[in-house]
Design a protein around this motif. Structure first.
Motif, PDB file in Angstrom:
ATOM      1  N   ASN A 162      36.767  98.979  60.889  1.00  0.00           N
ATOM      2  CA  ASN A 162      37.625  99.628  59.890  1.00  0.00           C
ATOM      3  C   ASN A 162      37.685  98.812  58.605  1.00  0.00           C
ATOM      4  OD1 ASN A 162      38.212 101.921  61.374  1.00  0.00           O
ATOM      5  ND2 ASN A 162      40.035 101.024  62.302  1.00  0.00           N
ATOM      6  N   LYS A 163      37.694  97.481  58.730  1.00  0.00           N
ATOM      7  CA  LYS A 163      37.660  96.606  57.552  1.00  0.00           C
ATOM      8  C   LYS A 163      36.349  96.805  56.797  1.00  0.00           C
ATOM      9  CE  LYS A 163      37.321  91.852  56.136  1.00  0.00           C
ATOM     10  NZ  LYS A 163      36.625  90.655  56.493  1.00  0.00           N
ATOM     11  N   VAL A 164      35.243  96.852  57.528  1.00  0.00           N
ATOM     12  CA  VAL A 164      33.932  97.070  56.903  1.00  0.00           C
ATOM     13  C   VAL A 164      33.914  98.423  56.195  1.00  0.00           C
ATOM     14  CG1 VAL A 164      31.467  97.405  57.345  1.00  0.00           C
ATOM     15  CG2 VAL A 164      32.694  95.558  58.505  1.00  0.00           C
ATOM     16  N   LEU A 165      34.387  99.447  56.866  1.00  0.00           N
ATOM     17  CA  LEU A 165      34.399 100.787  56.266  1.00  0.00           C
ATOM     18  C   LEU A 165      35.259 100.837  55.009  1.00  0.00           C
ATOM     19  CD1 LEU A 165      34.577 103.092  59.422  1.00  0.00           C
ATOM     20  CD2 LEU A 165      32.604 102.681  57.928  1.00  0.00           C
ATOM     21  N   SER A 166      36.392 100.154  55.021  1.00  0.00           N
ATOM     22  CA  SER A 166      37.260 100.118  53.838  1.00  0.00           C
ATOM     23  C   SER A 166      36.543  99.502  52.647  1.00  0.00           C
ATOM     24  CB  SER A 166      38.528  99.318  54.133  1.00  0.00           C
ATOM     25  OG  SER A 166      39.307  99.975  55.092  1.00  0.00           O
ATOM     26  N   GLU A 167      35.821  98.419  52.894  1.00  0.00           N
ATOM     27  CA  GLU A 167      35.053  97.762  51.826  1.00  0.00           C
ATOM     28  C   GLU A 167      33.896  98.647  51.361  1.00  0.00           C
ATOM     29  OE1 GLU A 167      35.279  94.594  50.363  1.00  0.00           O
ATOM     30  OE2 GLU A 167      37.181  94.175  51.360  1.00  0.00           O
ATOM     31  N   LEU A 168      33.214  99.269  52.303  1.00  0.00           N
ATOM     32  CA  LEU A 168      32.090 100.137  51.946  1.00  0.00           C
ATOM     33  C   LEU A 168      32.552 101.320  51.099  1.00  0.00           C
ATOM     34  CD1 LEU A 168      30.101 100.186  55.294  1.00  0.00           C
ATOM     35  CD2 LEU A 168      29.294  99.266  53.107  1.00  0.00           C
ATOM     36  N   GLU A 169      33.701 101.836  51.415  1.00  0.00           N
ATOM     37  CA  GLU A 169      34.231 102.987  50.674  1.00  0.00           C
ATOM     38  C   GLU A 169      34.419 102.637  49.197  1.00  0.00           C
ATOM     39  OE1 GLU A 169      37.365 106.561  51.611  1.00  0.00           O
ATOM     40  OE2 GLU A 169      37.683 104.617  52.553  1.00  0.00           O
ATOM     41  N   ILE A 170      34.737 101.374  48.928  1.00  0.00           N
ATOM     42  CA  ILE A 170      34.901 100.907  47.554  1.00  0.00           C
ATOM     43  C   ILE A 170      33.543 100.657  46.892  1.00  0.00           C
ATOM     44  CG2 ILE A 170      35.739  98.958  46.148  1.00  0.00           C
ATOM     45  CD1 ILE A 170      37.969  98.660  48.342  1.00  0.00           C
ATOM     46  N   ALA A 230      29.963 110.273  48.100  1.00  0.00           N
ATOM     47  CA  ALA A 230      28.968 111.078  48.815  1.00  0.00           C
ATOM     48  C   ALA A 230      28.199 110.232  49.824  1.00  0.00           C
ATOM     49  CB  ALA A 230      28.004 111.723  47.823  1.00  0.00           C
ATOM     50  N   THR A 231      27.813 109.027  49.431  1.00  0.00           N
ATOM     51  CA  THR A 231      27.090 108.136  50.341  1.00  0.00           C
ATOM     52  C   THR A 231      27.976 107.745  51.513  1.00  0.00           C
ATOM     53  OG1 THR A 231      25.675 107.280  48.598  1.00  0.00           O
ATOM     54  CG2 THR A 231      25.956 105.882  50.537  1.00  0.00           C
ATOM     55  N   PHE A 232      29.210 107.398  51.219  1.00  0.00           N
ATOM     56  CA  PHE A 232      30.124 106.998  52.286  1.00  0.00           C
ATOM     57  C   PHE A 232      30.302 108.128  53.298  1.00  0.00           C
ATOM     58  CE2 PHE A 232      34.276 106.602  54.263  1.00  0.00           C
ATOM     59  CZ  PHE A 232      34.169 105.335  54.806  1.00  0.00           C
ATOM     60  N   LEU A 233      30.568 109.324  52.802  1.00  0.00           N
ATOM     61  CA  LEU A 233      30.794 110.464  53.699  1.00  0.00           C
ATOM     62  C   LEU A 233      29.536 110.820  54.487  1.00  0.00           C
ATOM     63  CD1 LEU A 233      33.013 112.738  51.431  1.00  0.00           C
ATOM     64  CD2 LEU A 233      33.749 111.351  53.378  1.00  0.00           C
ATOM     65  N   THR A 234      28.390 110.736  53.840  1.00  0.00           N
ATOM     66  CA  THR A 234      27.126 111.101  54.490  1.00  0.00           C
ATOM     67  C   THR A 234      26.673 110.071  55.519  1.00  0.00           C
ATOM     68  OG1 THR A 234      26.438 112.288  52.510  1.00  0.00           O
ATOM     69  CG2 THR A 234      24.714 111.704  54.080  1.00  0.00           C
ATOM     70  N   LEU A 235      26.737 108.805  55.155  1.00  0.00           N
ATOM     71  CA  LEU A 235      26.163 107.770  56.009  1.00  0.00           C
ATOM     72  C   LEU A 235      27.153 107.039  56.901  1.00  0.00           C
ATOM     73  CD1 LEU A 235      23.583 106.095  53.608  1.00  0.00           C
ATOM     74  CD2 LEU A 235      23.188 107.863  55.331  1.00  0.00           C
ATOM     75  N   PHE A 236      28.368 106.837  56.442  1.00  0.00           N
ATOM     76  CA  PHE A 236      29.265 105.938  57.163  1.00  0.00           C
ATOM     77  C   PHE A 236      30.429 106.614  57.886  1.00  0.00           C
ATOM     78  CE2 PHE A 236      27.270 103.314  53.885  1.00  0.00           C
ATOM     79  CZ  PHE A 236      26.721 102.339  54.697  1.00  0.00           C
ATOM     80  N   LYS A 237      30.776 107.813  57.506  1.00  0.00           N
ATOM     81  CA  LYS A 237      31.961 108.464  58.077  1.00  0.00           C
ATOM     82  C   LYS A 237      31.863 108.618  59.594  1.00  0.00           C
ATOM     83  CE  LYS A 237      35.961 110.384  57.369  1.00  0.00           C
ATOM     84  NZ  LYS A 237      37.104 109.572  57.033  1.00  0.00           N
ATOM     85  N   GLY A 238      30.715 108.935  60.128  1.00  0.00           N
ATOM     86  CA  GLY A 238      30.579 109.173  61.565  1.00  0.00           C
ATOM     87  C   GLY A 238      30.137 107.966  62.369  1.00  0.00           C
ATOM     88  N   THR A 239      30.292 106.770  61.806  1.00  0.00           N
ATOM     89  CA  THR A 239      29.816 105.574  62.496  1.00  0.00           C
ATOM     90  C   THR A 239      30.940 104.860  63.238  1.00  0.00           C
ATOM     91  OG1 THR A 239      30.202 104.170  60.562  1.00  0.00           O
ATOM     92  CG2 THR A 239      28.016 105.184  60.775  1.00  0.00           C
ATOM     93  N   SER A 240      30.546 104.014  64.161  1.00  0.00           N
ATOM     94  CA  SER A 240      31.501 103.154  64.865  1.00  0.00           C
ATOM     95  C   SER A 240      30.793 101.873  65.275  1.00  0.00           C
ATOM     96  CB  SER A 240      32.064 103.868  66.094  1.00  0.00           C
ATOM     97  OG  SER A 240      31.035 104.157  67.012  1.00  0.00           O
ATOM     98  N   LEU A 241      31.577 100.878  65.586  1.00  0.00           N
ATOM     99  CA  LEU A 241      31.025  99.609  66.033  1.00  0.00           C
ATOM    100  C   LEU A 241      30.809  99.697  67.531  1.00  0.00           C
ATOM    101  CD1 LEU A 241      30.237  96.861  64.957  1.00  0.00           C
ATOM    102  CD2 LEU A 241      32.554  96.099  65.359  1.00  0.00           C
ATOM    103  N   VAL A 290      20.203 108.396  60.007  1.00  0.00           N
ATOM    104  CA  VAL A 290      21.335 107.688  59.405  1.00  0.00           C
ATOM    105  C   VAL A 290      21.225 106.201  59.722  1.00  0.00           C
ATOM    106  CG1 VAL A 290      23.850 107.388  59.491  1.00  0.00           C
ATOM    107  CG2 VAL A 290      22.880 109.675  59.352  1.00  0.00           C
ATOM    108  N   SER A 291      20.889 105.895  60.944  1.00  0.00           N
ATOM    109  CA  SER A 291      20.719 104.509  61.366  1.00  0.00           C
ATOM    110  C   SER A 291      19.672 103.804  60.511  1.00  0.00           C
ATOM    111  CB  SER A 291      20.310 104.497  62.832  1.00  0.00           C
ATOM    112  OG  SER A 291      20.499 103.262  63.394  1.00  0.00           O
ATOM    113  N   SER A 292      18.560 104.449  60.306  1.00  0.00           N
ATOM    114  CA  SER A 292      17.475 103.889  59.514  1.00  0.00           C
ATOM    115  C   SER A 292      17.898 103.667  58.058  1.00  0.00           C
ATOM    116  CB  SER A 292      16.261 104.805  59.584  1.00  0.00           C
ATOM    117  OG  SER A 292      15.226 104.316  58.789  1.00  0.00           O
ATOM    118  N   LEU A 293      18.560 104.640  57.469  1.00  0.00           N
ATOM    119  CA  LEU A 293      19.003 104.517  56.079  1.00  0.00           C
ATOM    120  C   LEU A 293      20.006 103.387  55.909  1.00  0.00           C
ATOM    121  CD1 LEU A 293      19.376 108.263  55.065  1.00  0.00           C
ATOM    122  CD2 LEU A 293      17.817 106.603  54.060  1.00  0.00           C
ATOM    123  N   ILE A 294      20.952 103.298  56.832  1.00  0.00           N
ATOM    124  CA  ILE A 294      21.943 102.223  56.749  1.00  0.00           C
ATOM    125  C   ILE A 294      21.251 100.875  56.863  1.00  0.00           C
ATOM    126  CG2 ILE A 294      23.860 101.121  57.977  1.00  0.00           C
ATOM    127  CD1 ILE A 294      24.927 103.953  58.574  1.00  0.00           C
TER     128      ILE A 294
END
Length: 65
Positions: free
Chosen positions: A6-14, A19-30, A47-51
């Motif tokens: 969640n900390k990583v996602l918060s930083e990534l969102e910034i 659009a990138t956040f919603l497309t690539l990171f919204k459905g991810t988990s650790l 998505v895995s490859s792009l990230i």
């Protein structure tokens, strides 16, 4: 483990566009943290490859904070 991601996602969102956040990171988990290896679960191999190709360094930087 969820708090870490969640900390990583918060930083990534910034750092990335909305659009990138919603497309690539919204459905991810650790998935796991073992030694110095973090495994991220994604909705698809694409998505895995792009990230991995585009955001590995940024995620690594955030995790080191």
């Amino acid at each position: 483990m969820e708090a870490v991601w969640n900390k990583v996602l918060s930083e990534l969102e910034i750092e990335v566009s909305k659009a990138t956040f919603l497309t690539l990171f919204k459905g991810t988990s650790l998935s796991s943290i073992e030694e110095n290896v973090v495994t991220v679960a994604t909705p698809s191999p694409m998505v895995s490859s792009l990230i991995e190709k585009r955001y590995y360094g940024l995620i690594q930087k955030i995790l080191k904070k």
